[in-house]
Design a protein around this motif. Structure first.
Motif, PDB file in Angstrom:
ATOM      1  N   UNK A 108       5.210 -28.839 -30.202  1.00  0.00           N
ATOM      2  CA  UNK A 108       6.301 -28.023 -29.679  1.00  0.00           C
ATOM      3  C   UNK A 108       7.404 -28.910 -29.101  1.00  0.00           C
ATOM      4  N   UNK A 109       7.023 -29.974 -28.399  1.00  0.00           N
ATOM      5  CA  UNK A 109       8.009 -30.888 -27.825  1.00  0.00           C
ATOM      6  C   UNK A 109       8.796 -31.603 -28.918  1.00  0.00           C
ATOM      7  N   UNK A 110       8.139 -31.948 -30.011  1.00  0.00           N
ATOM      8  CA  UNK A 110       8.840 -32.583 -31.134  1.00  0.00           C
ATOM      9  C   UNK A 110       9.895 -31.625 -31.688  1.00  0.00           C
ATOM     10  N   UNK A 111       9.512 -30.356 -31.852  1.00  0.00           N
ATOM     11  CA  UNK A 111      10.458 -29.351 -32.355  1.00  0.00           C
ATOM     12  C   UNK A 111      11.625 -29.175 -31.385  1.00  0.00           C
ATOM     13  N   UNK A 112      11.350 -29.187 -30.076  1.00  0.00           N
ATOM     14  CA  UNK A 112      12.417 -29.076 -29.081  1.00  0.00           C
ATOM     15  C   UNK A 112      13.317 -30.305 -29.114  1.00  0.00           C
TER      16      UNK A 112
END
Length: 304
Positions: free
Chosen positions: A144-148
């Motif tokens: 999720x952090x990578x996508x953000x």
């Protein structure tokens, strides 16, 4: 203790409520940002009823803290409240000062007795389960952090709690990714906890499967790179530095250090080749240098 006694049943309820508290701790931010943004303020205290339940049943079980540290918490809370009223009295009416003071007490002191309750009621198998879920969940959190990290600051993934304002930025137009949490401080604390469990599991053979240790270790490193947070890096570094104390009191842990370093180097080599890690490190390095220039301090001194 008799498993059918009221105290034993109360302990069991406390353990169940601690799991509920952990669940809300992880999902609270997601609820406030994406699911029920209109209820962002009420959801800010969604863990409070659970904490009250823990305190109530811990009293029934006879494990509510009555030590010197708890007394210090009360003392500091009283002194802080008095100082708040003295400092704000010339500027605000008493009713508003009371609201500010009450919320400050809630934020800074209300949840701290949980530490001592957990130490009393959690069994070794409970600690292992908490560690397993902490390391397992860091993998989807990192995705999720990578996508953000790759999304624009105004994207839905980077929504703030309540949908107002914008996430804090890091450098080069990237935000400080918060994962499912309301703010980046959630990442700072969660990754610190995961680092502690990861070190424990690596030094104590057989606690978790190797696939979990490798997956969570890779996720931890990449997550730190895309976090854009100096605090996240520093907090995890402090946890790693605690290995010095571990080796001081447990000389047998040194025997595994060589193998651990070898595996870490191999895994680190492959992780460092990923584009998202390289970009994340570049953003982090820029952030470190920008802060150093603004404060006229070296990167190392700023971190210290």
């Amino acid at each position: 203790m008799n498993s059918d006694s009221p105290e034993a049943r109360a302990r069991t309820i406390v353990r169940i409520l601690i799991w509920a508290y952990f669940f809300f701790l992880v999902v609270e931010g997601a609820l406030r940002k994406w699911v029920f943004p209109q209820l962002s303020n009420p959801l800010l205290v969604v863990r409070d009823p659970v904490a009250l339940g823990i305190y109530f049943f811990s009293m029934r079980a006879g494990v509510f803290p009555r030590n010197i540290w708890f007394l210090f918490l009360i003392l500091i809370g009283i002194v802080s409240s008095i100082c708040t009223f003295i400092i704000l009295d010339p500027y605000l009416p008493t009713s508003k000062i009371a609201l500010v003071c009450g919320y400050g007490i809630h934020s800074n002191f209300f949840h701290l007795p949980l530490i001592f309750v957990m130490a009393k009621v959690l069994r070794p198998e409970d600690i292992r389960r908490f560690g397993w879920w902490t390391l397992f969940l860091i993998v989807p959190i990192t995705f999720l952090m990578i996508a953000q990290f790759q999304a624009s600051p105004d994207a839905l993934l980077n929504s703030t709690a309540g949908g107002e304002g914008a996430m804090m930025t890091s450098a080069l137009g990237k935000v400080r990714t918060a994962g499912p949490f309301s703010f980046v401080i959630g990442v700072v604390l969660y990754f610190s906890l995961a680092t502690a469990f990861l070190i424990w599991a690596v030094l104590k053979r057989g606690v978790y499967k190797k696939w979990l240790l490798i997956a969570s270790g890779v996720a931890l490193v990449i997550g730190l790179a895309v976090s854009g947070s100096r605090s996240a890096v520093a907090s995890c570094a402090i946890v790693v530095a605690s290995l010095g104390a571990v080796f001081l009191f447990r000389r047998d842990a040194l025997n595994r250090l060589g193998k651990i370093l070898l595996v870490t180097i191999i895994v680190g080599f492959f992780v460092s080749r990923t584009p998202v890690f390289r970009e994340g490190v570049n953003v982090l390095a820029t952030r470190f240098n920008e802060v150093a220039e603004e404060t006229h301090q070296s990167v190392a001194r700023g971190l210290i």
